[in-house]
Design a protein around this motif. Sequence first.
Motif, PDB file in Angstrom:
ATOM      1  N   THR A  28      -2.829   9.370   5.732  1.00  0.00           N
ATOM      2  CA  THR A  28      -1.488   8.920   5.365  1.00  0.00           C
ATOM      3  C   THR A  28      -0.641   8.699   6.621  1.00  0.00           C
ATOM      4  O   THR A  28       0.099   7.721   6.709  1.00  0.00           O
ATOM      5  CB  THR A  28      -0.816   9.921   4.411  1.00  0.00           C
ATOM      6  N   ALA A  29      -0.759   9.580   7.602  1.00  0.00           N
ATOM      7  CA  ALA A  29      -0.012   9.422   8.858  1.00  0.00           C
ATOM      8  C   ALA A  29      -0.463   8.174   9.610  1.00  0.00           C
ATOM      9  O   ALA A  29       0.357   7.489  10.230  1.00  0.00           O
ATOM     10  CB  ALA A  29      -0.186  10.667   9.731  1.00  0.00           C
ATOM     11  N   ALA A  30      -1.749   7.854   9.541  1.00  0.00           N
ATOM     12  CA  ALA A  30      -2.248   6.643  10.203  1.00  0.00           C
ATOM     13  C   ALA A  30      -1.725   5.385   9.516  1.00  0.00           C
ATOM     14  O   ALA A  30      -1.484   4.360  10.161  1.00  0.00           O
ATOM     15  CB  ALA A  30      -3.780   6.652  10.224  1.00  0.00           C
ATOM     16  N   GLU A  36       5.261   0.842   7.611  1.00  0.00           N
ATOM     17  CA  GLU A  36       6.672   0.730   7.981  1.00  0.00           C
ATOM     18  C   GLU A  36       7.004  -0.710   8.359  1.00  0.00           C
ATOM     19  O   GLU A  36       8.089  -1.198   8.060  1.00  0.00           O
ATOM     20  CB  GLU A  36       7.013   1.690   9.130  1.00  0.00           C
ATOM     21  N   GLU A  37       6.065  -1.393   9.002  1.00  0.00           N
ATOM     22  CA  GLU A  37       6.272  -2.803   9.363  1.00  0.00           C
ATOM     23  C   GLU A  37       6.459  -3.671   8.120  1.00  0.00           C
ATOM     24  O   GLU A  37       7.081  -4.729   8.186  1.00  0.00           O
ATOM     25  CB  GLU A  37       5.082  -3.326  10.171  1.00  0.00           C
ATOM     26  N   TYR A  42       3.490   4.775   1.566  1.00  0.00           N
ATOM     27  CA  TYR A  42       2.089   4.772   1.143  1.00  0.00           C
ATOM     28  C   TYR A  42       1.944   4.653  -0.384  1.00  0.00           C
ATOM     29  O   TYR A  42       1.171   3.817  -0.860  1.00  0.00           O
ATOM     30  CB  TYR A  42       1.385   6.018   1.694  1.00  0.00           C
ATOM     31  N   PRO A  43       2.688   5.426  -1.190  1.00  0.00           N
ATOM     32  CA  PRO A  43       2.556   5.265  -2.647  1.00  0.00           C
ATOM     33  C   PRO A  43       2.959   3.863  -3.125  1.00  0.00           C
ATOM     34  O   PRO A  43       2.339   3.315  -4.043  1.00  0.00           O
ATOM     35  CB  PRO A  43       3.484   6.338  -3.227  1.00  0.00           C
ATOM     36  N   ARG A 112       0.939 -10.454   4.585  1.00  0.00           N
ATOM     37  CA  ARG A 112       1.267  -9.576   5.713  1.00  0.00           C
ATOM     38  C   ARG A 112       0.467  -8.285   5.667  1.00  0.00           C
ATOM     39  O   ARG A 112       0.146  -7.707   6.705  1.00  0.00           O
ATOM     40  CB  ARG A 112       2.761  -9.274   5.733  1.00  0.00           C
ATOM     41  N   ALA A 113       0.142  -7.821   4.461  1.00  0.00           N
ATOM     42  CA  ALA A 113      -0.586  -6.556   4.297  1.00  0.00           C
ATOM     43  C   ALA A 113      -2.085  -6.713   4.522  1.00  0.00           C
ATOM     44  O   ALA A 113      -2.802  -5.717   4.645  1.00  0.00           O
ATOM     45  CB  ALA A 113      -0.333  -5.989   2.908  1.00  0.00           C
TER      46      ALA A 113
END
Length: 145
Positions: A28-30, A36-37, A42-43, A112-113
Amino acid sequence: MTNEETESPLLLDRQLCFALYAAQRAVTAAYRPLLEELGLTYPQYLVLLVLWERGETTVKELAAALRLDYGTVSPLLKRLESAGLVRRERSARDERSVLVALTGRGEELRERAASVPDALLAATGFDNAEVARLREELWRLAESL
């Protein structure tokens, strides 16, 4: 530590639950800077993944796909709707059912994702085969429990 102490089933580092918890937090931290961009948590990203894959769906089906309860999914959808990424509306066929669909902006975000999975894979240092094996084992664990 004695040999008996290092073999204890109650050591933190011997707990499967703790290894999974630590791995989940690290993953999740990765994801965080990548998402954020995109202006997503995450959810929220997980909700969009389901909608990009399936298209319009009911809240009930969305919750089932994410293995979450309605009370957890509802606030996520509200925030995504406020951001202009999804729309919710009652089904014309069944007033009890709420449909969720992407807006044009939500569809555009998909492009973008598209780089997120490869960026995360690179961050792990694993190759595709290792990730596939790990994912299969985790699904097997989830299904067996």
